[in-house]
Design an enzyme around this catalytic site. Structure first.
Site, PDB file in Angstrom:
ATOM      1  N   ASN A  96     -39.598 -22.249   2.559  1.00 31.75           N
ATOM      2  CA  ASN A  96     -38.613 -21.215   2.776  1.00 31.75           C
ATOM      3  C   ASN A  96     -39.087 -19.869   3.195  1.00 31.75           C
ATOM      4  O   ASN A  96     -39.687 -19.526   2.070  1.00 31.75           O
ATOM      5  CB  ASN A  96     -37.539 -21.228   1.227  1.00 31.75           C
ATOM      6  CG  ASN A  96     -36.890 -22.804   1.709  1.00 31.75           C
ATOM      7  OD1 ASN A  96     -36.291 -23.150   2.464  1.00 31.75           O
ATOM      8  ND2 ASN A  96     -36.185 -22.723   0.416  1.00 31.75           N
ATOM      9  N   SER A 108     -44.047 -28.002  -2.177  1.00 33.37           N
ATOM     10  CA  SER A 108     -43.032 -28.214  -2.651  1.00 33.37           C
ATOM     11  C   SER A 108     -42.074 -26.268  -1.582  1.00 33.37           C
ATOM     12  O   SER A 108     -40.460 -27.111  -2.243  1.00 33.37           O
ATOM     13  CB  SER A 108     -42.992 -27.043  -4.068  1.00 33.37           C
ATOM     14  OG  SER A 108     -43.914 -25.698  -3.064  1.00 33.37           O
ATOM     15  N   GLN A 164     -30.432 -20.762  -4.571  1.00 29.02           N
ATOM     16  CA  GLN A 164     -30.398 -21.670  -3.907  1.00 29.02           C
ATOM     17  C   GLN A 164     -29.856 -23.072  -4.106  1.00 29.02           C
ATOM     18  O   GLN A 164     -28.946 -23.476  -3.639  1.00 29.02           O
ATOM     19  CB  GLN A 164     -31.491 -21.684  -2.494  1.00 29.02           C
ATOM     20  CG  GLN A 164     -30.795 -20.654  -1.528  1.00 29.02           C
ATOM     21  CD  GLN A 164     -31.503 -20.708  -0.194  1.00 29.02           C
ATOM     22  OE1 GLN A 164     -31.405 -21.650   0.622  1.00 29.02           O
ATOM     23  NE2 GLN A 164     -32.806 -19.493  -0.152  1.00 29.02           N
ATOM     24  N   GLU A 221     -52.134 -22.211  -9.281  1.00 32.04           N
ATOM     25  CA  GLU A 221     -51.850 -20.762  -9.220  1.00 32.04           C
ATOM     26  C   GLU A 221     -52.652 -19.744  -8.918  1.00 32.04           C
ATOM     27  O   GLU A 221     -53.426 -19.885  -8.656  1.00 32.04           O
ATOM     28  CB  GLU A 221     -51.324 -20.099 -10.553  1.00 32.04           C
ATOM     29  CG  GLU A 221     -52.616 -20.025 -12.148  1.00 32.04           C
ATOM     30  CD  GLU A 221     -52.363 -19.647 -13.380  1.00 32.04           C
ATOM     31  OE1 GLU A 221     -50.525 -19.137 -13.067  1.00 32.04           O
ATOM     32  OE2 GLU A 221     -52.599 -19.787 -14.164  1.00 32.04           O
ATOM     33  N   GLY A 229     -52.443 -13.826 -10.563  1.00 34.27           N
ATOM     34  CA  GLY A 229     -51.812 -14.693 -11.509  1.00 34.27           C
ATOM     35  C   GLY A 229     -51.477 -15.859 -12.358  1.00 34.27           C
ATOM     36  O   GLY A 229     -51.111 -16.574 -11.741  1.00 34.27           O
ATOM     37  N   SER A 264     -32.541 -15.310  -7.749  1.00 33.46           N
ATOM     38  CA  SER A 264     -32.725 -14.603  -6.641  1.00 33.46           C
ATOM     39  C   SER A 264     -33.215 -16.591  -5.665  1.00 33.46           C
ATOM     40  O   SER A 264     -33.254 -15.768  -4.326  1.00 33.46           O
ATOM     41  CB  SER A 264     -32.680 -13.881  -5.956  1.00 33.46           C
ATOM     42  OG  SER A 264     -33.925 -13.386  -6.065  1.00 33.46           O
ATOM     43  N   LYS A 303     -36.895 -27.230  -5.587  1.00 31.57           N
ATOM     44  CA  LYS A 303     -35.635 -26.841  -6.579  1.00 31.57           C
ATOM     45  C   LYS A 303     -34.031 -27.855  -7.109  1.00 31.57           C
ATOM     46  O   LYS A 303     -33.912 -27.647  -7.488  1.00 31.57           O
ATOM     47  CB  LYS A 303     -35.669 -25.589  -6.334  1.00 31.57           C
ATOM     48  CG  LYS A 303     -36.657 -24.861  -7.160  1.00 31.57           C
ATOM     49  CD  LYS A 303     -36.400 -24.471  -8.418  1.00 31.57           C
ATOM     50  CE  LYS A 303     -37.998 -23.283  -8.813  1.00 31.57           C
ATOM     51  NZ  LYS A 303     -38.772 -22.695  -7.152  1.00 31.57           N
ATOM     52  N   GLY A 361     -43.548 -21.226 -13.116  1.00 25.53           N
ATOM     53  CA  GLY A 361     -43.315 -21.164 -15.225  1.00 25.53           C
ATOM     54  C   GLY A 361     -43.627 -22.911 -14.889  1.00 25.53           C
ATOM     55  O   GLY A 361     -43.547 -22.825 -16.181  1.00 25.53           O
ATOM     56  N   ASP A 363     -52.197 -16.575 -15.213  1.00 22.47           N
ATOM     57  CA  ASP A 363     -51.027 -16.738 -16.721  1.00 22.47           C
ATOM     58  C   ASP A 363     -51.673 -17.749 -17.094  1.00 22.47           C
ATOM     59  O   ASP A 363     -51.881 -18.054 -18.550  1.00 22.47           O
ATOM     60  CB  ASP A 363     -50.167 -15.764 -17.194  1.00 22.47           C
ATOM     61  CG  ASP A 363     -49.163 -16.950 -15.860  1.00 22.47           C
ATOM     62  OD1 ASP A 363     -48.712 -16.683 -15.159  1.00 22.47           O
ATOM     63  OD2 ASP A 363     -48.205 -17.219 -17.223  1.00 22.47           O
TER      64      ASP A 363
HETATM   65  C1  LIG Z   1     -40.549 -22.686  -7.732  1.00 28.27           C
HETATM   66  C2  LIG Z   1     -41.549 -22.802  -7.122  1.00 28.27           C
HETATM   67  C3  LIG Z   1     -43.065 -23.001  -7.105  1.00 28.27           C
HETATM   68  C4  LIG Z   1     -42.571 -22.927  -8.439  1.00 28.27           C
HETATM   69  O1  LIG Z   1     -42.457 -24.024  -9.237  1.00 28.27           O
HETATM   70  P1  LIG Z   1     -42.290 -23.844 -10.922  1.00 28.27           P
HETATM   71  O2  LIG Z   1     -41.710 -25.191 -11.505  1.00 28.27           O
HETATM   72  O3  LIG Z   1     -41.699 -22.242 -11.806  1.00 28.27           O
HETATM   73  O4  LIG Z   1     -43.747 -23.679 -11.201  1.00 28.27           O
HETATM   74  C5  LIG Z   1     -42.973 -23.815  -6.123  1.00 28.27           C
HETATM   75  N1  LIG Z   1     -42.982 -23.276  -5.327  1.00 28.27           N
HETATM   76  C6  LIG Z   1     -41.620 -23.507  -4.755  1.00 28.27           C
HETATM   77  C7  LIG Z   1     -41.766 -23.389  -3.217  1.00 28.27           C
HETATM   78  C8  LIG Z   1     -40.760 -22.419  -5.166  1.00 28.27           C
HETATM   79  O5  LIG Z   1     -39.742 -22.021  -5.429  1.00 28.27           O
END
Ligand SMILES: *Cc1c(COP(=O)(O)O)cnc(C)c1O
Length: 325
Positions: free
Chosen positions: A312, A309, A88, A209, A213, A83, A58, A185, A215
């Site tokens: 944490n 991804s 962060q 996903e 969920g 949050s 992120k 998202g 979706d």
């Molecule tokens: C936000 C996040 C996701 C999902 O990312 P999107 O861009 O909303 O699809 C997956 N893994 C981690 C660790 C995240 O922080």
């Protein structure tokens, strides 16, 4: 809202993001594992964003979006309503850029998350989860105080920043036959799809996903975004109730398929990473790997990219998951 009409970014936006954030992001390692390859029946390349600054990818999109603001927008400050990892990341990016950051969080947000955002100098605005809508509150503050809203995924600069992770992966390992990416998202998935289609034409891009969920899987089949109730899953980064409009436009064009993974399989995958690769990956971060390691039809020589991804996770909870069976 402004982002609703925003044009989807293209690969050039990912390239611009890469140079805009290069000096502050970590070029995360790509790890491999013979045991993972054996399970998948292919060669897997794990892009380890659990090693990114603030512990998740992120930070890429957040820094890109903050740095793309005009001088006037910087002066007014930035607001966001996540949050989790995005909150962060925005707090840290704003601290680096000396821009005021406001993070809207529920009154009952975990103390660790509040502290993390505060330690990066963000101001916390609390809302009551039962009676108030966080997006509406953030938007009213945008109107009243002139803040720029940087939402967690449905924003061209956020999407472009997230795509730099797949860009680095393909630059490092070369063309891929498939790329697995987790999906909340859709910011990470859509950005990575832009990078993959430009740098590795023909690469299958698979979004993953949580089963509870699905979706985007439904939306993908139906051809329009679908809203669901907050899904009951341990993948807290993917508890989104609706895909973004910009992210969905890119997903529809560039993504091959959407798959789902159960919580049970996420726990097994967390354990796999701890045991075989010695790394801590949070539940949401395990989505892509869990799906990739059950694939068998690619062939032993196929090169498969897998986005991890983030890392944490509450350690007490993590220990309990590893110990469960
Ligand atoms: C936000 C996040 C996701 C999902 O990312 P999107 O861009 O909303 O699809 C997956 N893994 C981690 C660790 C995240 O922080």
């Amino acid at each position: 809202m402004q982002t609703k009409q925003a044009k989807p970014p293209g690969f050039e936006a990912v390239q611009e993001a890469a140079s805009r954030i290069a000096d502050q992001i970590r070029r995360t390692p790509v790890l491999t594992s013979a045991e993972a390859d054996r399970r998948a029946g292919a060669r897997l390349f794990f892009k380890c964003e659990n090693f990114q600054r603030t512990g998740a990818f992120k930070f890429r999109g957040a820094l890109n979006a903050v740095r793309a603001l005009s001088q006037a927008e910087r002066a007014a400050g930035v607001i966001t309503f996540s949050s989790g990892n995005h909150g962060q990341a925005i707090a840290r990016a704003c601290q680096i850029e000396a821009v005021k950051a406001v993070v809207v969080m529920p009154t009952d947000a975990p103390a660790a998350k509040v502290r993390a955002a505060q330690s990066f100098g963000a101001e916390i605005v609390h809302y009551d989860r039962m009676t108030e809508d966080r997006e509406a509150l953030a938007k009213s503050l945008v109107q009243r105080e002139g803040f720029s809203l940087i939402p967690p995924f449905d924003h061209p600069m956020v999407i472009a920043g997230q795509g730099t992770s797949a860009m680095e992966l393909i630059e490092e390992v070369g063309r891929l036959d498939a790329l697995f990416v987790c999906l909340g998202g859709g910011g990470l998935l859509s950005g990575c799809a832009l990078a993959a289609s430009a740098l590795s034409p023909g690469c299958q891009v698979i979004g993953v996903e949580p089963e509870a969920g699905n979706d985007v899987q439904l939306a993908f089949a139906r051809g329009e975004p679908v809203s669901i109730d907050v899904p009951d899953t341990i993948a807290d980064g993917a508890r989104t109730t609706r895909v973004g409009d910009i992210t969905f436009a890119i997903i529809q064009q560039q993504v091959t398929a959407i798959e789902t993974v159960s919580d049970r399989s996420l726990i097994e995958t967390m354990r796999f990473f701890a045991q075989w690769m010695k790394i801590v990956v949070e539940p949401t971060g395990c989505l892509a790997a869990a799906a990739a390691m059950r694939q068998r039809e690619f062939g032993a020589d196929a090169k498969i990219g897998v986005l991890l991804s983030g890392g944490n996770v509450d350690l007490t909870q993590y220990g309990a998951w590893l110990a469960s069976s």
